[in-house]
Scaffold this motif. Structure first.
Motif, mmCIF file in Angstrom:
data_model
loop_
_atom_site.group_PDB
_atom_site.id
_atom_site.type_symbol
_atom_site.label_atom_id
_atom_site.label_comp_id
_atom_site.label_asym_id
_atom_site.label_seq_id
_atom_site.Cartn_x
_atom_site.Cartn_y
_atom_site.Cartn_z
ATOM 1 N N ARG A 37 -0.107 7.043 -9.847
ATOM 2 C CA ARG A 37 -0.909 6.849 -9.016
ATOM 3 C C ARG A 37 -2.219 7.091 -9.601
ATOM 4 O O ARG A 37 -3.157 5.967 -8.198
ATOM 5 N N GLU A 69 -2.360 -2.756 -11.880
ATOM 6 C CA GLU A 69 -2.665 -2.241 -10.203
ATOM 7 C C GLU A 69 -3.178 -3.729 -9.892
ATOM 8 O O GLU A 69 -4.594 -4.499 -10.629
ATOM 9 N N ASN A 129 -0.337 -8.820 -3.954
ATOM 10 C CA ASN A 129 -0.780 -8.092 -3.838
ATOM 11 C C ASN A 129 -0.864 -8.929 -2.161
ATOM 12 O O ASN A 129 -1.921 -9.192 -1.478
ATOM 13 N N ARG A 137 -0.031 -0.742 -6.463
ATOM 14 C CA ARG A 137 0.142 -0.066 -7.981
ATOM 15 C C ARG A 137 1.660 0.408 -8.423
ATOM 16 O O ARG A 137 2.302 0.014 -8.237
#
Length: 179
Positions: A37, A69, A129, A137
């Motif tokens: 992460r 990401e 997203n 991510r």
């Protein structure tokens, strides 16, 4: 069939490794990455996201792992791969759409942190997203290195015009939430 190339220092590297190095994003090697992460990423223009490859001991020539990401509120460009891929959500919330080109059937689903999903081979997929304030991510895992050892041409694996219906219908590949 040639499946290896020679790098500048002399030792042979696989076609997959040569392709991976050509992307220009970080490549993590060794035995582990402490926290995926927080791993440093760099821009991958073709995928319109920040990314890094994991080329860890024991994976060489067999499997690929990469971190991508997705910026807040963004969607990655559509992608079609000749091989299936597992995706694990390291952080964030989003949604994906998977489409069978031949039948036109489409399936969308939401995902969040610690979710795991499969993208079937020969399907066109979008990954987005859903958050407008934080990046998402993801960890992608597949067997691209071993596949490229058989067919040493990256273009064969990405957005190849070959069409094949996904085995079974999309409804049987993805479940729905039920009460």
């Amino acid at each position: 069939m040639v499946t290896e190339a020679t790098n500048k220092s002399g030792p042979k590297i696989s076609v997959y490794q040569e392709w991976m190095e050509s992307i220009g994003v970080p490549i993590y090697e060794g035995h582990f990455v402490e926290d995926l992460r927080r791993a440093e990423l760099a821009w991958w223009d073709e995928r319109q996201c920040n990314a890094a490859f994991l080329h860890l001991k024991g994976m060489d020539g067999v499997s690929e792992a990469r971190i991508v990401e997705i910026s807040p509120g963004k969607t990655l460009p559509p992608l079609k791969m000749a091989i299936g891929e597992l995706v694990y959500v390291l952080q964030g919330n989003g949604f994906s759409t998977v489409r069978d080109e031949l039948s036109g059937e489409e399936r969308s689903f939401e995902w969040n942190e610690r979710a795991l999903f499969h993208i079937p081979r020969h399907s066109v997929h979008l990954i987005a997203n859903a958050r407008g304030d934080r990046p998402a991510r993801l960890l992608h895992y597949n067997y691209l290195p071993v596949a490229m050892s058989v067919v040493p041409d990256p273009d064969f694996f990405f957005n190849n015009p070959y069409q094949r219906s996904i085995a079974g219908d999309l409804g049987s590949l993805f479940s729905e939430a039920k009460e």
